[in-house]
Design a protein around this motif. Structure first.
Motif, mmCIF file in Angstrom:
data_model
loop_
_atom_site.group_PDB
_atom_site.id
_atom_site.type_symbol
_atom_site.label_atom_id
_atom_site.label_comp_id
_atom_site.label_asym_id
_atom_site.label_seq_id
_atom_site.Cartn_x
_atom_site.Cartn_y
_atom_site.Cartn_z
ATOM 1 N N TYR A 1 0.834 -1.200 0.000
ATOM 2 C CA TYR A 1 0.000 0.000 0.000
ATOM 3 C C TYR A 1 0.871 1.253 0.000
ATOM 4 N N ALA A 2 0.293 2.329 -0.495
ATOM 5 C CA ALA A 2 1.011 3.605 -0.541
ATOM 6 C C ALA A 2 1.244 4.132 0.875
ATOM 7 N N PRO A 3 2.283 4.939 1.067
ATOM 8 C CA PRO A 3 2.543 5.506 2.398
ATOM 9 C C PRO A 3 1.326 6.241 2.952
ATOM 10 N N GLN A 4 1.078 6.048 4.244
ATOM 11 C CA GLN A 4 -0.015 6.675 4.992
ATOM 12 C C GLN A 4 -1.402 6.125 4.631
ATOM 13 N N THR A 5 -1.463 5.020 3.891
ATOM 14 C CA THR A 5 -2.754 4.378 3.635
ATOM 15 C C THR A 5 -3.344 3.865 4.943
ATOM 16 N N ALA B 1 0.415 2.502 6.664
ATOM 17 C CA ALA B 1 1.659 1.994 6.071
ATOM 18 C C ALA B 1 2.690 3.112 6.126
ATOM 19 N N ASN B 2 3.791 2.880 6.864
ATOM 20 C CA ASN B 2 4.797 3.919 7.051
ATOM 21 C C ASN B 2 6.154 3.478 6.513
ATOM 22 N N PRO B 3 6.817 4.306 5.724
ATOM 23 C CA PRO B 3 8.184 3.984 5.292
ATOM 24 C C PRO B 3 9.138 4.000 6.490
ATOM 25 N N ASP B 4 10.030 3.028 6.549
ATOM 26 C CA ASP B 4 11.014 2.992 7.637
ATOM 27 C C ASP B 4 12.146 2.056 7.243
ATOM 28 N N GLU B 5 13.357 2.432 7.604
ATOM 29 C CA GLU B 5 14.511 1.603 7.249
ATOM 30 C C GLU B 5 14.591 0.332 8.081
ATOM 31 N N ASN B 6 13.934 0.308 9.232
ATOM 32 C CA ASN B 6 13.908 -0.891 10.069
ATOM 33 C C ASN B 6 12.650 -1.688 9.732
ATOM 34 N N PRO C 1 9.491 -1.658 1.733
ATOM 35 C CA PRO C 1 10.078 -0.562 2.511
ATOM 36 C C PRO C 1 9.194 -0.078 3.658
ATOM 37 N N HIS C 2 7.964 -0.650 3.817
ATOM 38 C CA HIS C 2 7.019 -0.108 4.789
ATOM 39 C C HIS C 2 6.843 -1.029 5.993
ATOM 40 N N VAL C 3 6.404 -0.411 7.096
ATOM 41 C CA VAL C 3 6.022 -1.148 8.307
ATOM 42 C C VAL C 3 4.656 -0.631 8.753
ATOM 43 N N PHE C 4 4.050 -1.317 9.723
ATOM 44 C CA PHE C 4 2.829 -0.791 10.329
ATOM 45 C C PHE C 4 3.175 0.440 11.163
ATOM 46 N N GLY C 5 2.382 1.490 11.029
ATOM 47 C CA GLY C 5 2.610 2.695 11.808
ATOM 48 C C GLY C 5 1.296 3.313 12.254
ATOM 49 N N HIS C 6 1.389 4.484 12.858
ATOM 50 C CA HIS C 6 0.212 5.212 13.320
ATOM 51 C C HIS C 6 0.622 6.652 13.583
ATOM 52 N N ALA C 7 -0.295 7.588 13.363
ATOM 53 C CA ALA C 7 -0.052 9.016 13.661
ATOM 54 C C ALA C 7 1.277 9.500 13.080
ATOM 55 N N SER D 1 13.189 2.596 26.960
ATOM 56 C CA SER D 1 12.383 3.419 26.060
ATOM 57 C C SER D 1 12.147 2.711 24.738
ATOM 58 N N PRO D 2 11.364 1.641 24.753
ATOM 59 C CA PRO D 2 11.225 0.808 23.552
ATOM 60 C C PRO D 2 10.434 1.483 22.434
ATOM 61 N N PHE D 3 10.925 1.364 21.222
ATOM 62 C CA PHE D 3 10.227 1.860 20.041
ATOM 63 C C PHE D 3 10.409 0.848 18.913
ATOM 64 N N MET D 4 9.807 -0.310 19.060
ATOM 65 C CA MET D 4 9.993 -1.403 18.109
ATOM 66 C C MET D 4 9.082 -1.237 16.894
ATOM 67 N N ARG D 5 9.492 -1.824 15.755
ATOM 68 C CA ARG D 5 8.690 -1.825 14.542
ATOM 69 C C ARG D 5 7.937 -3.147 14.406
ATOM 70 N N LEU D 6 6.780 -3.086 13.681
ATOM 71 C CA LEU D 6 5.968 -4.267 13.402
ATOM 72 C C LEU D 6 5.734 -4.349 11.896
ATOM 73 N N ASP D 7 5.784 -5.582 11.363
ATOM 74 C CA ASP D 7 5.677 -5.730 9.909
ATOM 75 C C ASP D 7 5.125 -7.118 9.566
ATOM 76 N N HIS D 8 4.493 -7.225 8.397
ATOM 77 C CA HIS D 8 4.165 -8.492 7.735
ATOM 78 C C HIS D 8 3.302 -9.427 8.604
ATOM 79 N N LEU D 9 2.006 -9.131 8.657
ATOM 80 C CA LEU D 9 1.043 -9.956 9.397
ATOM 81 C C LEU D 9 0.556 -11.109 8.520
#
Length: 219
Positions: A36-40, A67-72, A77-83, A169-177
């Protein structure tokens, strides 16, 4: 078997088949932000699962899952994101509500810091009941671990993925459900089958030849 009963049996079989097709098919599905496109907004983009951002079990947030772009990431190139941010922590959890009973849930956790190791957690529920929790080992920067929950009985209805507080101060990424569902027959489907069974039983009783006594004849 007479033609009427054959036609009835064929109609019942057709109704049963249509019933189960209507209520869905078992299968394995993937929801990947890369598609999906970024911010979908991904909250209801998959008809089998609804995504939500929550603080805890009783406190949802108004944020969209995006869907947020992130190097991690695990699949680029995208991961799950919010706000407009790509991370998840103790106060920003990804909730997955499945629309059919589920046997298998897996999601990728990605570390995102060179200064500390993060731990990911996956909580799996059947209704309000917590079935079990899984945790990753400590993950370094861009280190990936897939957590998988499996229930042979297919009773998973909800899962929550996040990073519990571990003092760093955890800030983990989530991807690929990825998840596997089991379809449930609907009420009208069960009604069709039940009515068909009763009619078939009644037909079988009336179709049997009636016994009658025959007087012996004298010769």
């Amino acid at each position: 078997m007479n033609r009427t009963f054959f036609a009835f049996s064929l109609a019942l079989w057709g109704a049963s088949w249509a019933c189960f097709v209507q209520t869905g098919r078992a299968g394995t599905f993937t929801l990947d932000p890369d598609n999906y496109a970024p911010q979908t907004d991904l909250r209801t983009i998959d008809p089998n699962v609804t995504l939500r951002v929550i603080v805890n079990e009783t406190f949802p947030t108004p944020f969209a899952v995006t869907a947020n772009p992130d190097e991690n990431n695990s699949t680029s190139p995208h991961v799950f994101g919010h706000a407009n941010v790509p991370f998840w922590n103790e106060n920003r959890r990804l909730e997955m509500n499945f629309n059919a009973p589920t046997t298998n849930v897996q999601i990728d956790f990605i570390g995102a810091s060179i200064f500390s190791d993060y731990i990911g957690q996956l909580d799996v529920y059947s209704g309000p009941t917590l079935l079990f929790s899984y945790q990753t080992p400590p993950l370094g920067d861009n280190e990936i671990r897939t957590l998988t929950a499996y229930r042979a009985g297919g009773d998973i209805t909800r899962a929550v993925a996040y990073t519990p507080v571990n003092g760093n101060s955890p800030f983990m990424r989530l991807d690929h459900l990825v998840y596997s569902t089991v379809p449930e027959p609907s009420t009208w489907c069960l009604g069709v089958l039940g009515l068909g069974g009763m009619l078939a039983f009644a037909w079988n009783r009336t179709a049997k030849p009636q016994s009658r006594s025959v007087k012996p004849q004298r010769h």
